[in-house]
Design a protein around this motif. Sequence first.
Motif, short mmCIF file in Angstrom:
data_model
loop_
_atom_site.label_atom_id
_atom_site.label_comp_id
_atom_site.label_asym_id
_atom_site.label_seq_id
_atom_site.Cartn_x
_atom_site.Cartn_y
_atom_site.Cartn_z
N HIS A 84 0.82 -1.20 0.00
CA HIS A 84 0.00 0.00 0.00
C HIS A 84 0.86 1.26 0.00
CE1 HIS A 84 -3.52 -2.42 0.59
NE2 HIS A 84 -2.93 -3.02 1.60
N PHE A 85 2.16 1.12 0.23
CA PHE A 85 3.05 2.27 0.25
C PHE A 85 4.48 1.80 0.05
CE2 PHE A 85 2.57 0.82 4.59
CZ PHE A 85 3.88 0.73 5.02
N SER A 86 5.36 2.76 -0.21
CA SER A 86 6.80 2.51 -0.32
C SER A 86 7.51 3.41 0.68
CB SER A 86 7.30 2.83 -1.73
OG SER A 86 6.73 1.98 -2.68
N ILE A 87 8.70 3.02 1.06
CA ILE A 87 9.54 3.83 1.93
C ILE A 87 10.69 4.35 1.08
CG2 ILE A 87 11.07 3.83 3.94
CD1 ILE A 87 8.18 3.45 4.72
N ILE A 88 10.90 5.67 1.09
CA ILE A 88 12.00 6.25 0.33
C ILE A 88 12.90 7.05 1.27
CG2 ILE A 88 10.71 6.35 -1.83
CD1 ILE A 88 10.37 9.36 -1.32
N GLN A 89 14.15 7.20 0.86
CA GLN A 89 15.12 7.98 1.61
C GLN A 89 15.97 8.73 0.60
OE1 GLN A 89 17.48 5.70 4.32
NE2 GLN A 89 18.54 7.48 5.10
N PHE A 90 16.15 10.03 0.82
CA PHE A 90 16.94 10.84 -0.10
C PHE A 90 18.41 10.79 0.30
CE2 PHE A 90 12.69 12.67 -0.27
CZ PHE A 90 12.47 12.62 -1.62
N ILE A 91 19.29 10.49 -0.68
CA ILE A 91 20.72 10.42 -0.40
C ILE A 91 21.44 11.70 -0.82
CG2 ILE A 91 20.79 7.91 -0.49
CD1 ILE A 91 21.89 8.17 -3.36
N LYS A 92 20.75 12.59 -1.51
CA LYS A 92 21.29 13.91 -1.85
C LYS A 92 20.13 14.86 -2.06
CE LYS A 92 21.62 12.92 -6.78
NZ LYS A 92 22.47 12.92 -7.94
N GLU A 93 20.42 16.17 -2.09
CA GLU A 93 19.36 17.14 -2.32
C GLU A 93 18.71 16.88 -3.68
OE1 GLU A 93 20.91 21.08 -1.93
OE2 GLU A 93 20.91 20.97 0.24
N THR A 94 17.42 17.10 -3.76
CA THR A 94 16.72 16.79 -5.00
C THR A 94 15.55 17.74 -5.21
OG1 THR A 94 15.71 15.00 -6.25
CG2 THR A 94 15.17 15.11 -3.92
N ASP A 95 15.12 17.84 -6.45
CA ASP A 95 13.91 18.59 -6.78
C ASP A 95 12.71 17.69 -6.54
OD1 ASP A 95 15.16 20.99 -7.78
OD2 ASP A 95 15.72 19.86 -9.57
N ALA A 96 11.54 18.29 -6.44
CA ALA A 96 10.31 17.52 -6.24
C ALA A 96 9.45 17.61 -7.49
CB ALA A 96 9.54 18.07 -5.04
N TYR A 97 8.80 16.51 -7.84
CA TYR A 97 7.94 16.43 -9.02
C TYR A 97 6.60 15.83 -8.62
CZ TYR A 97 12.26 17.20 -11.57
OH TYR A 97 13.42 17.74 -12.04
N ASN A 98 5.54 16.22 -9.31
CA ASN A 98 4.24 15.63 -9.02
C ASN A 98 4.06 14.35 -9.85
OD1 ASN A 98 3.49 16.42 -11.58
ND2 ASN A 98 2.25 18.14 -10.89
N GLU A 99 2.88 13.74 -9.76
CA GLU A 99 2.65 12.43 -10.37
C GLU A 99 2.72 12.45 -11.89
OE1 GLU A 99 -1.24 14.48 -9.70
OE2 GLU A 99 0.40 13.96 -8.38
N ASP A 100 2.55 13.60 -12.54
CA ASP A 100 2.65 13.62 -14.00
C ASP A 100 4.02 14.10 -14.47
OD1 ASP A 100 2.58 16.37 -13.68
OD2 ASP A 100 0.72 16.68 -14.79
N GLY A 101 4.98 14.24 -13.55
CA GLY A 101 6.35 14.57 -13.91
C GLY A 101 6.66 16.05 -13.98
N THR A 102 5.70 16.89 -13.59
CA THR A 102 5.93 18.32 -13.58
C THR A 102 6.68 18.72 -12.30
OG1 THR A 102 3.84 18.64 -14.77
CG2 THR A 102 4.79 20.58 -13.71
N LYS A 103 7.73 19.51 -12.48
CA LYS A 103 8.53 19.95 -11.33
C LYS A 103 7.69 20.86 -10.45
CE LYS A 103 12.92 22.16 -10.27
NZ LYS A 103 14.12 22.75 -10.86
N ILE A 104 7.71 20.61 -9.14
CA ILE A 104 6.97 21.42 -8.17
C ILE A 104 7.84 22.63 -7.80
CG2 ILE A 104 5.98 21.47 -5.85
CD1 ILE A 104 5.52 18.43 -6.17
N ASP A 105 7.26 23.81 -7.86
CA ASP A 105 7.99 25.04 -7.54
C ASP A 105 8.11 25.18 -6.03
OD1 ASP A 105 9.18 27.52 -7.46
OD2 ASP A 105 7.40 28.62 -8.10
#
Length: 60
Positions: free
Chosen positions: A18-39
């Motif tokens: 029902h879910f995944s666990i993620i961990q960021f290993i470096k700074e990253t941009d955020a994107y929504n479900e259709d691949g558009t970068k979130i401002d």
Amino acid sequence: MGVKVAKDIPSHYYDYEHFSIIQFIKETDAYNEDGTKIDLKGQKIRKQSGQYKVDTRGAS
């Protein structure tokens, strides 16, 4: 030299997840479900030691 395979390989049914666990290993941009970068006004998601639980509704 050969490859040795585990005798008992556990099965995993991803359809039951029902879910995944993620961990960021470096700074990253955020994107929504259709691949558009979130401002985020120039900010990025920081590398962190914690984990995020992500499902179809987004991070929690």
